[in-house]
Design a protein around this motif. Sequence first.
Motif, PDB file in Angstrom:
ATOM      1  N   ASP B 422     -26.436 -10.276   0.696  1.00  0.00           N
ATOM      2  CA  ASP B 422     -26.136 -10.002  -0.705  1.00  0.00           C
ATOM      3  C   ASP B 422     -25.034  -8.947  -0.730  1.00  0.00           C
ATOM      4  O   ASP B 422     -25.257  -7.815  -0.318  1.00  0.00           O
ATOM      5  CB  ASP B 422     -27.409  -9.504  -1.390  1.00  0.00           C
ATOM      6  N   LYS B 423     -23.887  -9.348  -1.221  1.00  0.00           N
ATOM      7  CA  LYS B 423     -22.710  -8.476  -1.145  1.00  0.00           C
ATOM      8  C   LYS B 423     -22.155  -8.220  -2.546  1.00  0.00           C
ATOM      9  O   LYS B 423     -21.940  -9.151  -3.308  1.00  0.00           O
ATOM     10  CB  LYS B 423     -21.645  -9.176  -0.281  1.00  0.00           C
ATOM     11  N   HIS B 424     -21.949  -6.940  -2.860  1.00  0.00           N
ATOM     12  CA  HIS B 424     -21.301  -6.568  -4.120  1.00  0.00           C
ATOM     13  C   HIS B 424     -19.998  -5.856  -3.761  1.00  0.00           C
ATOM     14  O   HIS B 424     -20.010  -4.937  -2.952  1.00  0.00           O
ATOM     15  CB  HIS B 424     -22.167  -5.608  -4.920  1.00  0.00           C
ATOM     16  N   VAL B 425     -18.912  -6.282  -4.360  1.00  0.00           N
ATOM     17  CA  VAL B 425     -17.606  -5.728  -4.002  1.00  0.00           C
ATOM     18  C   VAL B 425     -16.854  -5.295  -5.264  1.00  0.00           C
ATOM     19  O   VAL B 425     -16.771  -6.059  -6.224  1.00  0.00           O
ATOM     20  CB  VAL B 425     -16.744  -6.773  -3.249  1.00  0.00           C
ATOM     21  N   TYR B 426     -16.336  -4.083  -5.233  1.00  0.00           N
ATOM     22  CA  TYR B 426     -15.517  -3.564  -6.337  1.00  0.00           C
ATOM     23  C   TYR B 426     -14.127  -3.303  -5.788  1.00  0.00           C
ATOM     24  O   TYR B 426     -13.979  -2.626  -4.775  1.00  0.00           O
ATOM     25  CB  TYR B 426     -16.115  -2.261  -6.880  1.00  0.00           C
ATOM     26  N   SER B 427     -13.099  -3.859  -6.435  1.00  0.00           N
ATOM     27  CA  SER B 427     -11.731  -3.733  -5.904  1.00  0.00           C
ATOM     28  C   SER B 427     -10.787  -3.172  -6.953  1.00  0.00           C
ATOM     29  O   SER B 427     -10.944  -3.442  -8.144  1.00  0.00           O
ATOM     30  CB  SER B 427     -11.170  -5.087  -5.481  1.00  0.00           C
ATOM     31  N   LEU B 428      -9.798  -2.458  -6.482  1.00  0.00           N
ATOM     32  CA  LEU B 428      -8.736  -1.958  -7.352  1.00  0.00           C
ATOM     33  C   LEU B 428      -7.419  -2.029  -6.588  1.00  0.00           C
ATOM     34  O   LEU B 428      -7.317  -1.576  -5.444  1.00  0.00           O
ATOM     35  CB  LEU B 428      -9.016  -0.495  -7.738  1.00  0.00           C
ATOM     36  N   ASN B 429      -6.414  -2.638  -7.211  1.00  0.00           N
ATOM     37  CA  ASN B 429      -5.057  -2.623  -6.666  1.00  0.00           C
ATOM     38  C   ASN B 429      -4.123  -2.113  -7.747  1.00  0.00           C
ATOM     39  O   ASN B 429      -4.249  -2.507  -8.907  1.00  0.00           O
ATOM     40  CB  ASN B 429      -4.557  -4.032  -6.299  1.00  0.00           C
ATOM     41  N   PHE B 430      -3.186  -1.300  -7.360  1.00  0.00           N
ATOM     42  CA  PHE B 430      -2.179  -0.856  -8.315  1.00  0.00           C
ATOM     43  C   PHE B 430      -0.827  -0.814  -7.616  1.00  0.00           C
ATOM     44  O   PHE B 430      -0.725  -0.340  -6.487  1.00  0.00           O
ATOM     45  CB  PHE B 430      -2.542   0.533  -8.863  1.00  0.00           C
ATOM     46  N   ARG B 431       0.184  -1.360  -8.282  1.00  0.00           N
ATOM     47  CA  ARG B 431       1.527  -1.390  -7.694  1.00  0.00           C
ATOM     48  C   ARG B 431       2.573  -1.059  -8.743  1.00  0.00           C
ATOM     49  O   ARG B 431       2.396  -1.388  -9.912  1.00  0.00           O
ATOM     50  CB  ARG B 431       1.865  -2.815  -7.208  1.00  0.00           C
ATOM     51  N   ASP B 432       3.657  -0.467  -8.285  1.00  0.00           N
ATOM     52  CA  ASP B 432       4.817  -0.306  -9.146  1.00  0.00           C
ATOM     53  C   ASP B 432       5.998  -0.919  -8.402  1.00  0.00           C
ATOM     54  O   ASP B 432       6.318  -0.505  -7.291  1.00  0.00           O
ATOM     55  CB  ASP B 432       5.061   1.183  -9.430  1.00  0.00           C
ATOM     56  N   VAL B 433       6.605  -1.922  -9.024  1.00  0.00           N
ATOM     57  CA  VAL B 433       7.775  -2.553  -8.412  1.00  0.00           C
ATOM     58  C   VAL B 433       9.001  -1.986  -9.125  1.00  0.00           C
ATOM     59  O   VAL B 433       9.179  -2.193 -10.321  1.00  0.00           O
ATOM     60  CB  VAL B 433       7.725  -4.091  -8.573  1.00  0.00           C
ATOM     61  N   ILE B 434       9.784  -1.239  -8.389  1.00  0.00           N
ATOM     62  CA  ILE B 434      10.893  -0.513  -9.007  1.00  0.00           C
ATOM     63  C   ILE B 434      12.215  -1.122  -8.536  1.00  0.00           C
ATOM     64  O   ILE B 434      12.458  -1.242  -7.334  1.00  0.00           O
ATOM     65  CB  ILE B 434      10.860   0.981  -8.599  1.00  0.00           C
ATOM     66  N   SER B 435      13.060  -1.497  -9.498  1.00  0.00           N
ATOM     67  CA  SER B 435      14.384  -2.020  -9.141  1.00  0.00           C
ATOM     68  C   SER B 435      15.377  -0.874  -9.202  1.00  0.00           C
ATOM     69  O   SER B 435      15.596  -0.291 -10.257  1.00  0.00           O
ATOM     70  CB  SER B 435      14.810  -3.117 -10.122  1.00  0.00           C
ATOM     71  N   LEU B 436      15.946  -0.553  -8.059  1.00  0.00           N
ATOM     72  CA  LEU B 436      16.917   0.537  -7.982  1.00  0.00           C
ATOM     73  C   LEU B 436      18.189  -0.027  -7.379  1.00  0.00           C
ATOM     74  O   LEU B 436      18.374   0.008  -6.174  1.00  0.00           O
ATOM     75  CB  LEU B 436      16.386   1.656  -7.084  1.00  0.00           C
ATOM     76  N   GLY B 437      19.032  -0.599  -8.211  1.00  0.00           N
ATOM     77  CA  GLY B 437      20.254  -1.204  -7.707  1.00  0.00           C
ATOM     78  C   GLY B 437      19.931  -2.290  -6.700  1.00  0.00           C
ATOM     79  O   GLY B 437      19.247  -3.250  -7.017  1.00  0.00           O
ATOM     80  N   LYS B 438      20.367  -2.110  -5.484  1.00  0.00           N
ATOM     81  CA  LYS B 438      20.130  -3.134  -4.466  1.00  0.00           C
ATOM     82  C   LYS B 438      18.791  -2.958  -3.764  1.00  0.00           C
ATOM     83  O   LYS B 438      18.448  -3.740  -2.877  1.00  0.00           O
ATOM     84  CB  LYS B 438      21.266  -3.098  -3.457  1.00  0.00           C
ATOM     85  N   HIS B 439      18.068  -1.915  -4.142  1.00  0.00           N
ATOM     86  CA  HIS B 439      16.745  -1.719  -3.557  1.00  0.00           C
ATOM     87  C   HIS B 439      15.674  -2.201  -4.523  1.00  0.00           C
ATOM     88  O   HIS B 439      15.768  -1.965  -5.722  1.00  0.00           O
ATOM     89  CB  HIS B 439      16.477  -0.229  -3.300  1.00  0.00           C
ATOM     90  N   THR B 440      14.681  -2.877  -3.991  1.00  0.00           N
ATOM     91  CA  THR B 440      13.487  -3.153  -4.771  1.00  0.00           C
ATOM     92  C   THR B 440      12.355  -2.469  -4.016  1.00  0.00           C
ATOM     93  O   THR B 440      12.003  -2.883  -2.909  1.00  0.00           O
ATOM     94  CB  THR B 440      13.212  -4.670  -4.884  1.00  0.00           C
ATOM     95  N   VAL B 441      11.822  -1.419  -4.612  1.00  0.00           N
ATOM     96  CA  VAL B 441      10.798  -0.634  -3.925  1.00  0.00           C
ATOM     97  C   VAL B 441       9.449  -0.938  -4.557  1.00  0.00           C
ATOM     98  O   VAL B 441       9.303  -0.910  -5.776  1.00  0.00           O
ATOM     99  CB  VAL B 441      11.098   0.874  -4.029  1.00  0.00           C
ATOM    100  N   THR B 442       8.486  -1.268  -3.728  1.00  0.00           N
ATOM    101  CA  THR B 442       7.131  -1.475  -4.216  1.00  0.00           C
ATOM    102  C   THR B 442       6.259  -0.390  -3.614  1.00  0.00           C
ATOM    103  O   THR B 442       6.226  -0.235  -2.391  1.00  0.00           O
ATOM    104  CB  THR B 442       6.593  -2.853  -3.778  1.00  0.00           C
ATOM    105  N   ALA B 443       5.588   0.363  -4.470  1.00  0.00           N
ATOM    106  CA  ALA B 443       4.668   1.378  -3.977  1.00  0.00           C
ATOM    107  C   ALA B 443       3.312   1.068  -4.580  1.00  0.00           C
ATOM    108  O   ALA B 443       3.236   0.675  -5.748  1.00  0.00           O
ATOM    109  CB  ALA B 443       5.133   2.760  -4.389  1.00  0.00           C
ATOM    110  N   GLY B 444       2.278   1.211  -3.797  1.00  0.00           N
ATOM    111  CA  GLY B 444       0.984   0.829  -4.354  1.00  0.00           C
ATOM    112  C   GLY B 444      -0.198   1.399  -3.614  1.00  0.00           C
ATOM    113  O   GLY B 444      -0.069   1.975  -2.527  1.00  0.00           O
ATOM    114  N   ILE B 445      -1.358   1.243  -4.231  1.00  0.00           N
ATOM    115  CA  ILE B 445      -2.613   1.642  -3.592  1.00  0.00           C
ATOM    116  C   ILE B 445      -3.615   0.492  -3.684  1.00  0.00           C
ATOM    117  O   ILE B 445      -3.558  -0.336  -4.602  1.00  0.00           O
ATOM    118  CB  ILE B 445      -3.232   2.900  -4.252  1.00  0.00           C
TER     119      ILE B 445
END
Lengths: 157, 799
Positions: B422-445
Amino acid sequence: MKRQLIALCLIFIVSAGACKKDSNEKIDTEYPVIDISTADAFPKQCSVVKRGQKFNFKANLTDNAQLGSVSVDIHHNFDHHTHSTEVSDCGMDPIKTPVKPFLLIKDFSIPAGQTSYQVNAEINVPADIDPGDYHFLIRLTDKEGWQTIKGLSIKIQ
Amino acid sequence: MICLYLLCLGSAQAQKLTLSGNVRNVAQRPLQAVKVILQPGSRTLLTDSAGNFRFTGLSGGNYNVSASTDGYHTATATVYLPVTQPIVLILTPSRHHLHDVVITDQYAQLRKKEESLNVEVVNSDFIQRNLGGSLMATLSRLPGIKTIGIGSGQSKPLIRGLGFNRVVVVDKGVKHEGQQWGADHGLELDQFAAGEVEIIKGAASFIYGSDAIGGVINVKQAPIPAAHTMGGSVDLIGKTNNNLYGTSVNLYGRSKVWFFDARATYQNYGDYRVPTDKVSVYNYPVSLYKNHLRNTAGTETGLHFSTGYVSDRFRSVFYVSNVYSKSGFFANAHGLEPRQVDTRLHDSSSRDVQLPSQEVNHFKVINRSTYHVENHQLEMELGYQRNFRQEFSNYINHGYMPPNYPDSMRVRIPSTLEREFDKHVYSLNFRDVISLGKHTVTAGINGEYQDNDRSGWSFLVPAFNQTLAGAFVYDKFELNDRILLHGALRYDYGRINMFRYADWFPSYRDEDNTRTPEYLVRADNKTRTFNSLVWSVGMNYNLEDFTIKANVGKSFRMPIAKELGANGVNYHYFSYEKGNADLSPEQSYQADLSVGFAHNRWSVQVSPFYNYFSNYIYLNPTSAHDYFYGAGNQVFQYTQSRVARYGGEVDVKYQLLKSLTAEALGEYVYARQLSGDKKGFTLPFSPPASLLLNLTWSPQVIRGLNNTYLSVDYRLTSKQNRIVPPELVSPGYNIVNVQAGTRIRLYNQPVMVSLQAQNLFNTRYLNHTSFYRLINLPEAGRNIILSLKVPFQLVSSKN
């Protein structure tokens, strides 16, 4: 430029392939063998043993490289739960509820470095246990961890 | 690798041209926030509120522009720069028509060019064409993908030879958590509900965290419907081999900003048939009644509901689903252990499920939200899952268990409940995809908390809870219009608490005829914590007809509770499985390369990989027997060893005629343990090399029929003689599968018909990665699958 790139890729693939060496080193993939076909081997499929008496478990154990260990498990089959690994069935008694069934779990040491060993171990059958259909399960391993199982149906009278 | 970078750096050229355009729907209304991708270069933009987009700093030449958004087909155009006028792309709503295979193929191609890892993308058309017993079985047509399966409806993915907890399955953005470690049950996913499946072959820990060491299967939801529409579809399916019948009904609707999507799936199947009437479980011959593999019937249901709010900047969707299955295990063996069978009981019906059997229920609630502001795209997933699995079997006193199941136990645990998880799972993902000119930066937890309980009269894995937390940053840098560079870094923390368990029956230490009873403590309270830092770098080099991608990275996997804390006898495998509480997290280094070439009628892709584990966790069958804790069984001990693996896939396609293509898909994996007890041996479940030859005829025009295809697969699989205890050498085999389909109109209603013949010649063969391989059970015989899909439209968009 394309050509250079293709050449580079080829070098990468070839060098990755070159990492593979000594892959033909022999490994043991053979299972050990439990031989109960000799005249003095005991028990065999459908053998009968008596309560309150001793019997000798005898079998020839062999392996191409090195034997590991051997274990014996005697348990009741009054409920016809499993069948043995052998072909012939021994005409089982009707299903019954166990009261005091015989249970024996024991391992026997095999001297190190053997490719062949004749196990000869004395087994005591207590006098007060339930008679009937039993399983005599032999498990044999070799050094590499290959295991051969022989499940024999026996009767205890 | 460095040389490659340098070479590519030299290719910068004068860049001054501009390409602008406008994206509209069929009613000529501008469409906002449509993703526009320019190739070569993989530059990506979103359209503004007037539907406009603009790429600058381009050099002259041929470009490919594609525009895609939810609810619409992707539109593409080829442009030769310089151009004098803005281009116009018209998007057609996707729910009005059935998916067009050609267009989605282009999307898959674009996705491949943007990702430095090896990616395969398939859509629901692929699933419908190749429908197998489960989603994973369907995907196993792809090169490098295999399954570990049991029966006709349960299987787990194996990517390039790695499976179980080394493959992450993501469903609607959240990691799917079941009992991944077991070979005798499947994944709790409904393949009718899958919109698109993306498969990453190779380590992807940096984005997906622990477990993504072998690969990722990302199952995406169906696209959000277009505004002001309402409709649905009905799927009907029938299979001859196990007499399966099933249906899946979908209903969706959307106002301007609110939508809903509901689906119900039901499948019921009988025992499956094999091309033999007798099998040998060890030396014991078992006769099969009418070729039926006794007691392998089952049922499956899936209920799904999603609803949410969609606007230009903000979107939030709730998904609720419940997937349930009940299925039987082959009655003549439980695991590998031969079982006596009441043939009268079992053979009276091929559709009933007797003992042994299993039931699994997987419930999920997920919220996915995205918010778009300036150059930030914020994305969040919140999830709750409950996986409840029970395995039923008659009580049998193995080892030291009492001969009769005691009444004192019966009140707590039914005598037929062998295992329960019997398994109970709680999940959280958070990301910010930032476009900075020629860079696309994704930071997340990412964060996950699991609570696992167990029950049943048999013990294998202790109850435990575990917490995982990770943070990552990933940068995609467009160096120039041909080269994309990728770099990622990730840190993870994990903690696992395992709980005490003692046997409910005494075991006996037999010493000089004095029997001392003892209630064995199988697991003690134990806590472990883990830390890991992983990285990945990669690049894409895209020319018109030539693409290269390369990636190097480090991945990790935290040991699971079974590896750390198992201490029980698996009587059905004749094994005593012993965990090792001191295991360290698995570390893996992987190099991936993929070279593609497409010109005129040819398309070739070669994807080799090399992978090294410094401490692969492995359940090692030893030569010892344990007569006390192990009740006389062979000791299987978790250990770690160095492992090297390499292999790859080859895909060659040739267009013979306008409507006729030939394709060859090859796959090969080699694995070798470099240290430890099994030095020189391979890893368990190593898939044999295989080659799939395909011929597809898809005529452009036949009167009254659309999207017609006839496709023949000839799969050649080599012998697998690289084995490890307790495996057996599996002989090679060749099988033929045929797929055909078309779209017809019945009473002005489109109907999509697909027909498949799997194992056309009813070939008897053994699948090396099947659970039942060890007792020599052949795979399913000929199976004709007919499926119909009837889409309908209740309200169509007026625009």
